[in-house]
Write a protein that holds these residues in place. Structure first.
Motif: not given
Length: 110
Positions: A43-44, A49-54, A86-94, A98-102
């Motif tokens: 997707l990206n 790094k924070p996104q990869e950790q998440l 909500e904050r996790i969605d911001k970290i993952l750039q919205g 889509e991630i949950m659908e996958i």
């Protein structure tokens, strides 16, 4: 411990396998998770790094529990570490929906 969601996923997988005409093989839990994470990472091209950790944390939960819902992000360690869905969605750039659908498509429907 085995949760009802785990049993349901296994039953759905077995029924899907039993009724398909193409005689495809049952897909192991590890293989499902590997494919799901591969799709998520596409997707990206440049996750921070924070996104990869998440994403690694999400993968660890999938490996332990096999399934995760959006509500899980508002509870426990996700809430404590990342501040909720909500904050996790911001970290993952919205991209959380889509991630949950996958995850839903790759684990529950596969």
């Amino acid at each position: 411990t085995v949760k009802n969601e785990d049993i349901l996923i296994d039953i759905i997988s077995f029924v899907k396998y039993a009724i398909t005409e193409d005689n495809s093989e049952l897909i192991s839990k590890d293989e499902k998770i590997r494919k799901v994470m591969e799709r998520i990472k596409k997707l990206n091209n440049k996750w921070s790094k924070p996104q990869e950790q998440l994403l690694k944390r999400i993968e660890a939960v999938l490996r332990g529990d096999e399934y995760i819902t959006k509500e899980d992000f508002n509870d426990g360690q996700f809430k404590k570490t990342y501040g909720g869905a909500e904050r996790i969605d911001k970290i993952l750039q919205g991209k959380l929906d889509e991630i949950m659908e996958i995850i839903y498509d790759g684990i529950l429907l596969n």
